[in-house]
Design an enzyme around this catalytic site. Structure first.
Site, PDB file in Angstrom:
ATOM      1  N   LYS A  80      -6.196  77.971  75.907  1.00 27.36           N
ATOM      2  CA  LYS A  80      -5.382  76.850  76.383  1.00 27.36           C
ATOM      3  C   LYS A  80      -5.228  75.821  75.268  1.00 27.36           C
ATOM      4  O   LYS A  80      -4.129  75.311  75.027  1.00 27.36           O
ATOM      5  CB  LYS A  80      -6.025  76.212  77.624  1.00 27.36           C
ATOM      6  CG  LYS A  80      -5.879  77.077  78.865  1.00 27.36           C
ATOM      7  CD  LYS A  80      -6.737  76.590  80.029  1.00 27.36           C
ATOM      8  CE  LYS A  80      -6.649  77.599  81.183  1.00 27.36           C
ATOM      9  NZ  LYS A  80      -7.543  77.285  82.303  1.00 27.36           N
ATOM     10  N   GLN A  92     -12.141  73.159  83.709  1.00 28.12           N
ATOM     11  CA  GLN A  92     -12.197  74.620  83.814  1.00 28.12           C
ATOM     12  C   GLN A  92     -13.133  75.032  84.957  1.00 28.12           C
ATOM     13  O   GLN A  92     -14.275  74.575  85.028  1.00 28.12           O
ATOM     14  CB  GLN A  92     -12.673  75.215  82.477  1.00 28.12           C
ATOM     15  CG  GLN A  92     -12.666  76.725  82.431  1.00 28.12           C
ATOM     16  CD  GLN A  92     -11.255  77.315  82.536  1.00 28.12           C
ATOM     17  OE1 GLN A  92     -10.308  76.810  81.945  1.00 28.12           O
ATOM     18  NE2 GLN A  92     -11.118  78.379  83.323  1.00 28.12           N
ATOM     19  N   ASP A 130      -3.179  71.157  86.756  1.00 31.30           N
ATOM     20  CA  ASP A 130      -3.473  72.402  87.478  1.00 31.30           C
ATOM     21  C   ASP A 130      -2.818  72.385  88.857  1.00 31.30           C
ATOM     22  O   ASP A 130      -2.653  73.435  89.478  1.00 31.30           O
ATOM     23  CB  ASP A 130      -4.999  72.562  87.661  1.00 31.30           C
ATOM     24  CG  ASP A 130      -5.602  73.567  86.691  1.00 31.30           C
ATOM     25  OD1 ASP A 130      -4.835  74.386  86.130  1.00 31.30           O
ATOM     26  OD2 ASP A 130      -6.828  73.528  86.500  1.00 31.30           O
TER      27      ASP A 130
END
Ligand code: NDP
Length: 284
Positions: free
Chosen positions: A53, A97, A120
């Site tokens: 990422k 994460q 997200d």
């Protein structure tokens, strides 16, 4: 094999190139999109995801900040880190994460991220906006699937869409996006009886369970579009999806491979969400 392969790697490269162009344009206007990724612990798979990422972010010309924290980091300390990032004007997107270590309340962590920086799309207010048809951030994986369907010109209005797997991060938001596109949506979970009877009705079949081989060719309607979200490592080390690729590829009109399907799209859409978050700051 009869199926067309939907190449997520190639499509994600296009999306990322497009994002990079828009990042340059935004920089001209004085804003560099910034993404912060918080990693708690040393899970090897999570480390790889975070590295990928961050690298994608930098390649697109964005600011990338990775914040590694020890696996025994107290919950309060993590919440304080998020709060600092919420206030930081250089950071437009914040991602923690998952999974988090057991002593940390994942829901609380997600709700602590500012909804305006929740790239997200997991925050409850972003889930609610998506459900009510006014999405701010679309969760990256289902957003990537929608991009793939769009690139393949798959007609969704009136189509039968069946999703296997109903998690908050994949299955449920996938259902909302397909519903918004006019599909008739069936959402299956582990209690679904006769899964094959459901999947065989699908014009568009999305599978996200984490169970390798759960969908085989004889469970697929001839000519269906099959999107395999699953990522599973077999004991042999081989990476496979949730769909038995060889038998499915005899029946489906088009299918995503694993690896090289949905995975690369998830990262590309994270960049899209971060870009959009940065663009919104110009208008606020
Ligand atoms: P979760 O474990 O959170 O959810 C799995 C879902 O599948 C649950 O809703 C579960 O049902 C359902 N399920 C399990 N067994 C069955 C069954 N026999 N029949 C029907 N449904 C079943 O997983 P995630 O959604 O987080 O991830 C799913 C897969 O997608 C994993 O392989 C993951 O690695 C992958 N993934 C890939 C991404 C990518 O970028 N390509 C991104 C995110 C995930 P129930 O609700 O009843 O428990």
């Amino acid at each position: 094999m009869n199926s067309r392969i939907i190449d997520g790697k190639a499509l994600s490269a296009q999306v990322r190139a497009d994002v990079a162009k828009q990042v340059q344009a935004l920089k001209q206007r004085g804003v560099t999109p910034g993404l912060a990724v918080v990693l708690v612990g040393d899970d090897p798979a999570s480390q790889v995801y975070v590295r990928n990422k961050a690298a994608a972010c930098e390649a697109a010309g964005m600011l990338s900040r990775v914040i590694p924290l020890g696996s025994d980091t107290p919950e309060g300390e993590l919440l304080a880190v998020i709060d600092t990032l919420n206030q930081d004007p250089a950071i437009h997107g914040i991602l923690v994460q998952l999974p988090l270590p057991g002593h940390i309340d994942t829901g609380l962590v997600i709700e602590t991220i500012s909804a305006a920086k929740d790239v997200d799309g997991f925050h409850v207010s972003n889930a609610g906006l998506l459900m009510t048809g006014r999405p701010l951030f679309r969760p990256c994986t289902p957003y990537g699937v929608m991009k793939m369907l769009e690139s393949e010109n798959v007609p969704l209005r009136g189509a039968e869409a069946v999703i296997v797997g109903a998690s908050n991060i994949v299955g449920k938001p996938m259902a909302m996006l397909l519903l918004a596109a006019g599909a008739t949506v069936t959402l299956c979970n582990s209690k679904t009886q006769d899964l094959g009877a459901q999947t065989r009705r699908a014009d568009v079949l999305v599978v996200a369970t984490g169970k390798p081989g759960i969908v085989r060719g004889d469970m697929i309607k001839p000519g269906a579009i099959v999107i395999d979200v699953g990522i599973n490592r077999l004991p042999s080390g081989k990476l496979v999806g949730d769909v038995d690729f060889d038998s499915a590829a005899q029946v489906a009109a088009a299918i995503t491979p694993v690896p090289g399907g949905v995975g690369p799209m998830t990262i590309a859409m994270l960049l899209v969400n971060t870009l959009e978050a940065a663009e919104r700051t110009l208008n606020s």
